[in-house]
Write a protein that holds these residues in place. Sequence first.
Motif: not given
Length: 216
Positions: A138-139, A141, A146, A149-150
Motif C-alpha cells: 500500500m505504501n 502507491q 490508496r 483501495w479503501q
Amino acid sequence: TFSAPLIANSLILLLFAMLCSLYNNPGPKATIFNIGLLCGTAAFFYFPSVAFLLLIIGGITVAKPFRLREWIAGLIGFIAPVYFIAAWLFLTDRLALFTFPILSLTYPHFAGNQWSYAAVATVILSFIAGILFINANMNRQVVQTRKSWQLLFLYIAVAVLVPFLNGGTHLSQWIITVLPLCPVLGAAFFYPKKKLLPVLLHWAMVAIYVGVSFYS
C-alpha cells in the motif's frame, strides 16, 4: 442467469467507478447526482441495494470536503427514480398500486454440498492472502490509488451485508459480492514474487470447478 441482482450489480459497478473519479473532479455536483441516481435505480431493481448508500456516504466523505449542495444533489438523484415512478402511477390513476418495500435483516440460507463449501473456503483463503499483499504494497502507491483501495474495502463490506437484507435461498443474491472481491483475489495472484501460492490457488479452483461440474 439474468436476474435483478445482476442488473443492480452492473449499476453499482458504474457507481463505484464514478466514486473513484471524485478525488480530482473539480465540478463533482453532476457526478454525485448521477451516483445517487444509479443507486436509486439499482434499488428499484433490487431493493436491498439501498444499502449502497453507505458506500456513497463513505466515498464522498473520503474524496471531498463537506459541501451541502453536493450532498443534496446526491439525495435528489437517489429519490429521482421513486419520484418518476410515483408520478407515472399518479398520471395513469394507479397510485394505489405503489407500495414502498421494507428491509428486514435475515439469514440467507446456503444450500450446498462439500464442493460448495470447498469453493467458499478457497475464496476466503484467497481473499485473506490478497488483503495481506495489498497491505504490504500500500505504501508504494499514490494517494488516489490508496483511497480507491479503501473505497473498495468499504464496497466489499456493504456487498457482503446485502444478501442478509431480505435474504432468500437463491445464489443469485450473492452475485453482488463478486465484482468487489475480484480485485482483492487478483492481488493474491499478482503480488507474490514466488508463484507457489498462486499456482496452488489456481489448481485448487480448477479442481473445485471440476468437482462442482461433475459431482454436484
